[in-house]
Enzyme design. Sequence first.
Site, PDB file in Angstrom:
ATOM      1  N   ARG A 109      11.525 -11.584   4.358  1.00  0.00           N
ATOM      2  CA  ARG A 109      12.509 -10.724   5.045  1.00  0.00           C
ATOM      3  C   ARG A 109      11.980  -9.289   5.050  1.00  0.00           C
ATOM      4  O   ARG A 109      11.049  -8.961   4.332  1.00  0.00           O
ATOM      5  CB  ARG A 109      13.865 -10.762   4.311  1.00  0.00           C
ATOM      6  CG  ARG A 109      14.595 -12.077   4.488  1.00  0.00           C
ATOM      7  CD  ARG A 109      15.901 -12.099   3.691  1.00  0.00           C
ATOM      8  NE  ARG A 109      16.637 -10.852   3.849  1.00  0.00           N
ATOM      9  CZ  ARG A 109      17.083 -10.109   2.837  1.00  0.00           C
ATOM     10  NH1 ARG A 109      16.842 -10.460   1.598  1.00  0.00           N
ATOM     11  NH2 ARG A 109      17.761  -9.010   3.052  1.00  0.00           N
ATOM     12  N   PRO A 144      12.314  -7.265  -9.776  1.00  0.00           N
ATOM     13  CA  PRO A 144      13.292  -8.073  -9.057  1.00  0.00           C
ATOM     14  C   PRO A 144      13.088  -8.101  -7.546  1.00  0.00           C
ATOM     15  O   PRO A 144      12.803  -7.077  -6.918  1.00  0.00           O
ATOM     16  CB  PRO A 144      14.629  -7.411  -9.401  1.00  0.00           C
ATOM     17  CG  PRO A 144      14.281  -6.050  -9.864  1.00  0.00           C
ATOM     18  CD  PRO A 144      12.934  -6.164 -10.515  1.00  0.00           C
ATOM     19  N   ASN A 145      13.249  -9.300  -7.018  1.00  0.00           N
ATOM     20  CA  ASN A 145      13.253  -9.591  -5.575  1.00  0.00           C
ATOM     21  C   ASN A 145      11.871  -9.538  -4.930  1.00  0.00           C
ATOM     22  O   ASN A 145      11.747  -9.853  -3.745  1.00  0.00           O
ATOM     23  CB  ASN A 145      14.243  -8.667  -4.829  1.00  0.00           C
ATOM     24  CG  ASN A 145      15.659  -8.863  -5.302  1.00  0.00           C
ATOM     25  OD1 ASN A 145      16.132  -9.997  -5.364  1.00  0.00           O
ATOM     26  ND2 ASN A 145      16.329  -7.799  -5.669  1.00  0.00           N
ATOM     27  N   GLU A 175       2.619   3.404 -11.606  1.00  0.00           N
ATOM     28  CA  GLU A 175       3.850   3.006 -10.908  1.00  0.00           C
ATOM     29  C   GLU A 175       3.516   2.798  -9.440  1.00  0.00           C
ATOM     30  O   GLU A 175       2.915   3.685  -8.814  1.00  0.00           O
ATOM     31  CB  GLU A 175       4.900   4.112 -11.049  1.00  0.00           C
ATOM     32  CG  GLU A 175       6.152   3.863 -10.210  1.00  0.00           C
ATOM     33  CD  GLU A 175       7.149   5.018 -10.264  1.00  0.00           C
ATOM     34  OE1 GLU A 175       6.983   5.938 -11.099  1.00  0.00           O
ATOM     35  OE2 GLU A 175       8.098   4.989  -9.446  1.00  0.00           O
ATOM     36  N   TYR A 183       8.258  -4.024   4.167  1.00  0.00           N
ATOM     37  CA  TYR A 183       7.340  -4.509   3.127  1.00  0.00           C
ATOM     38  C   TYR A 183       6.140  -5.284   3.673  1.00  0.00           C
ATOM     39  O   TYR A 183       5.302  -5.741   2.888  1.00  0.00           O
ATOM     40  CB  TYR A 183       8.110  -5.397   2.135  1.00  0.00           C
ATOM     41  CG  TYR A 183       9.246  -4.673   1.429  1.00  0.00           C
ATOM     42  CD1 TYR A 183       8.979  -3.625   0.558  1.00  0.00           C
ATOM     43  CD2 TYR A 183      10.578  -5.035   1.653  1.00  0.00           C
ATOM     44  CE1 TYR A 183      10.009  -2.944  -0.079  1.00  0.00           C
ATOM     45  CE2 TYR A 183      11.618  -4.371   1.017  1.00  0.00           C
ATOM     46  CZ  TYR A 183      11.326  -3.323   0.150  1.00  0.00           C
ATOM     47  OH  TYR A 183      12.349  -2.653  -0.475  1.00  0.00           O
ATOM     48  N   ASN A 203       5.224  -2.594 -10.352  1.00  0.00           N
ATOM     49  CA  ASN A 203       6.211  -2.414  -9.287  1.00  0.00           C
ATOM     50  C   ASN A 203       7.519  -2.941  -9.859  1.00  0.00           C
ATOM     51  O   ASN A 203       7.771  -4.151  -9.855  1.00  0.00           O
ATOM     52  CB  ASN A 203       5.830  -3.165  -8.017  1.00  0.00           C
ATOM     53  CG  ASN A 203       6.797  -2.842  -6.880  1.00  0.00           C
ATOM     54  OD1 ASN A 203       7.876  -2.289  -7.116  1.00  0.00           O
ATOM     55  ND2 ASN A 203       6.416  -3.185  -5.658  1.00  0.00           N
ATOM     56  N   ARG A 225      13.002   6.892   2.282  1.00  0.00           N
ATOM     57  CA  ARG A 225      14.100   5.929   2.394  1.00  0.00           C
ATOM     58  C   ARG A 225      15.402   6.520   1.823  1.00  0.00           C
ATOM     59  O   ARG A 225      15.540   7.739   1.748  1.00  0.00           O
ATOM     60  CB  ARG A 225      13.687   4.622   1.700  1.00  0.00           C
ATOM     61  CG  ARG A 225      12.435   3.999   2.341  1.00  0.00           C
ATOM     62  CD  ARG A 225      12.030   2.705   1.678  1.00  0.00           C
ATOM     63  NE  ARG A 225      13.056   1.679   1.853  1.00  0.00           N
ATOM     64  CZ  ARG A 225      13.068   0.535   1.167  1.00  0.00           C
ATOM     65  NH1 ARG A 225      12.125   0.282   0.271  1.00  0.00           N
ATOM     66  NH2 ARG A 225      14.027  -0.359   1.377  1.00  0.00           N
ATOM     67  N   ALA A 264      13.867  -2.414  -7.902  1.00  0.00           N
ATOM     68  CA  ALA A 264      15.046  -1.557  -8.016  1.00  0.00           C
ATOM     69  C   ALA A 264      15.257  -1.029  -9.441  1.00  0.00           C
ATOM     70  O   ALA A 264      15.925  -0.004  -9.628  1.00  0.00           O
ATOM     71  CB  ALA A 264      16.277  -2.319  -7.543  1.00  0.00           C
ATOM     72  N   HIS A 304       4.762   1.399  -5.487  1.00  0.00           N
ATOM     73  CA  HIS A 304       5.759   0.931  -4.522  1.00  0.00           C
ATOM     74  C   HIS A 304       5.072   0.621  -3.203  1.00  0.00           C
ATOM     75  O   HIS A 304       4.238   1.411  -2.738  1.00  0.00           O
ATOM     76  CB  HIS A 304       6.855   1.975  -4.309  1.00  0.00           C
ATOM     77  CG  HIS A 304       7.547   2.307  -5.590  1.00  0.00           C
ATOM     78  ND1 HIS A 304       8.438   1.439  -6.174  1.00  0.00           N
ATOM     79  CD2 HIS A 304       7.424   3.354  -6.428  1.00  0.00           C
ATOM     80  CE1 HIS A 304       8.849   1.951  -7.317  1.00  0.00           C
ATOM     81  NE2 HIS A 304       8.247   3.115  -7.496  1.00  0.00           N
TER      82      HIS A 304
HETATM   83  O1  CA2 Z   1       8.635  -0.342  -2.107  1.00  0.00           O
HETATM   84  C1  CA2 Z   1       8.671  -1.012  -3.152  1.00  0.00           C
HETATM   85  O2  CA2 Z   1       7.694  -1.649  -3.572  1.00  0.00           O
HETATM   86  C2  CA2 Z   1       9.979  -1.121  -3.950  1.00  0.00           C
HETATM   87  O3  CA2 Z   1       9.653  -1.066  -5.344  1.00  0.00           O
HETATM   88  C3  CA2 Z   1      10.583  -2.461  -3.579  1.00  0.00           C
HETATM   89  C4  CA2 Z   1      11.972  -2.694  -4.183  1.00  0.00           C
HETATM   90  C5  CA2 Z   1      12.887  -1.505  -3.918  1.00  0.00           C
HETATM   91  O4  CA2 Z   1      14.115  -1.693  -4.617  1.00  0.00           O
HETATM   92  C6  CA2 Z   1      12.262  -0.201  -4.366  1.00  0.00           C
HETATM   93  O5  CA2 Z   1      13.136   0.868  -4.051  1.00  0.00           O
HETATM   94  C7  CA2 Z   1      10.939   0.021  -3.658  1.00  0.00           C
HETATM   95  C8  CA2 Z   1      12.623  -3.945  -3.567  1.00  0.00           C
HETATM   96  C9  CA2 Z   1      11.802  -5.181  -3.645  1.00  0.00           C
HETATM   97  C10 CA2 Z   1      12.467  -6.264  -2.817  1.00  0.00           C
HETATM   98  O6  CA2 Z   1      11.533  -6.763  -1.922  1.00  0.00           O
HETATM   99  C11 CA2 Z   1      11.962  -7.533  -0.871  1.00  0.00           C
HETATM  100  C12 CA2 Z   1      10.996  -8.025  -0.055  1.00  0.00           C
HETATM  101  C13 CA2 Z   1      11.349  -8.794   1.029  1.00  0.00           C
HETATM  102  C14 CA2 Z   1      12.683  -9.096   1.272  1.00  0.00           C
HETATM  103  C15 CA2 Z   1      13.652  -8.599   0.425  1.00  0.00           C
HETATM  104  C16 CA2 Z   1      13.288  -7.827  -0.648  1.00  0.00           C
END
Ligand code: CA2
Length: 148
Positions: free
Chosen positions: A18, A10-11, A103, A23, A79, A112, A82, A105
Amino acid sequence: MKTVFVLNGPNLNLLGTREPQVYGSQTLDDVQALCERACAANGFSLDFRQTNSEGTLVDWLHEAGHLHTSGKLAGVILNAGAYTHTSVALHDAIKGTGICLIELHISNVHAREAFRHHSFISPAAKSVMAGFGVNGYALAIAGLAGMQ
Ligand code: CA2
């Protein structure tokens, strides 16, 4: 030629739009291109996907399991976003398939918020990677090559 599944949760479709400080500024299309190059360099074909749905990720892990059974899967890079921190269903799907799964990230989840420190994926994964930015995807593909 064996296939690498790169599954994004997701996301992650929002990458590059953003939170560049967390990221980076590359988009998910950029990540796919990076994975294409890394797979070509290591003699793999690539199956790259993203979904916001937990059930779809479970279905894709089952699909990877079938490929594993037929000897055509190099491994899965997941990946789970969440869902990493919430999903017993993903844990069970990985355990149930016997696939070799990394896995991944983009960010260092351990530096974090506390809620990102626990993973339901890690106990079922072969390897865990965090904090290499999007280049981690290429490193994970090279890692899978070393495991064949
Ligand atoms: O660090 C990672 O790759 C995560 O898997 C990314 C997830 C987060 O919930 C994990 O704790 C760590 C979130 C992905 C959302 O990515 C976005 C990228 C740009 C703007 C908003 C969200």
